[in-house]
Design an enzyme around this catalytic site. Structure first.
Site, short mmCIF file in Angstrom:
data_model
loop_
_atom_site.label_atom_id
_atom_site.label_comp_id
_atom_site.label_asym_id
_atom_site.label_seq_id
_atom_site.Cartn_x
_atom_site.Cartn_y
_atom_site.Cartn_z
N ASP A 124 0.77 -1.12 0.11
CA ASP A 124 0.05 0.08 0.00
C ASP A 124 0.74 1.28 -0.04
O ASP A 124 0.60 2.28 0.61
CB ASP A 124 -1.11 -0.07 1.21
N LYS A 184 -6.43 -4.73 -3.43
CA LYS A 184 -7.05 -5.59 -2.11
C LYS A 184 -8.39 -4.56 -1.45
O LYS A 184 -8.05 -3.41 -1.45
CB LYS A 184 -6.35 -5.92 -1.09
N CYS A 196 -2.60 -2.54 7.90
CA CYS A 196 -2.21 -3.36 6.47
C CYS A 196 -1.27 -4.36 6.66
O CYS A 196 -1.16 -5.39 5.94
CB CYS A 196 -2.49 -2.53 5.34
#
Length: 220
Positions: free
Chosen positions: A24, A129, A162
């Site tokens: 991310d 995701k 995450c």
């Protein structure tokens, strides 16, 4: 087999069966005006790890270690974004709203792109995701198993959300995990330290923790 100095135990891996998972590192989280700042976060703490992650990517590519990038993003119709997720936190900008870099956290929007200096290269997998963990509702596990990957090296943001969620999911699926503490970050340094501590507890309940320096020393 390279062995990395790590805590609570050394981390040994074969490059041919290892993958670097960069989580991310996208504009929505790292740059001013994105979703992270809309939540009230100090995104400068996340931007600070970009140079270290850049060097880590260069190292992995030089050693032909597979690289996987992830982005947290949703379909334009938000069908894969639960209402509770969109409501949570009541930020000034919600998922799907128009922001300075397009619709917040929507796949295909400029803000959902990975920051340019860390852009994926041809042949590197990019997993989009809808959740915090990279295994939920994605093809990541199938991709890794098809390539006979057994060991994961994790980097990215944020450490306590995450990154740690992905590490927990990977641990449940039998992967040997190494978290690089200088290649991940949190907007609250206390949360970063707590997440690192959780990985190491109970003799490494989710894996080991090390640094990019130790990695490069073991495999220059």
């Amino acid at each position: 087999m390279p062995e990395i100095a790590a805590r609570p135990y050394p981390y040994a891996f074969e490059p041919a069966t290892a993958a670097l998972v960069v989580i991310d590192m996208q504009r929505d989280f790292i740059e001013r005006g994105g979703f992270g700042e809309a939540l009230g976060n100090d995104v400068s703490r996340l931007a600070a790890i970009v140079p270290t992650v850049r060097d880590l990517l260069a190292w992995a590519r030089a050693h032909a270690i597979r690289v996987v990038h992830t982005r947290e993003g949703h379909r334009p119709d938000l069908a894969d974004c639960p209402p509770a997720k969109r409501r949570r936190g009541r930020p000034s900008l919600r998922i799907g709203d128009e922001g300075p870099m397009g619709r917040i956290l929507v796949d295909g929007q400029p803000g959902n792109d990975i920051v340019p200096v860390l852009a994926p290269r041809a042949g590197e997998a990019v997993i989009v995701k809808p959740g915090k963990g990279a295994f939920y509702a994605t093809k990541l596990d199938a991709l890794l198993r098809a390539q006979r990957i057994t060991h994961l090296i994790l980097a990215g943001v944020t450490t306590e959300v995450c990154v740690q969620t992905t590490m927990r999911e990977a641990n449940d699926r039998g992967y040997e995990c190494l978290l690089l503490e200088d290649c991940c970050g949190a907007t609250d340094f206390g949360n970063h330290l707590a997440a690192i501590k959780m990985v190491k507890m109970q003799n490494g309940v989710f894996g080991s923790v090390s640094s990019s320096g130790a990695l490069l020393e073991a495999l220059p």
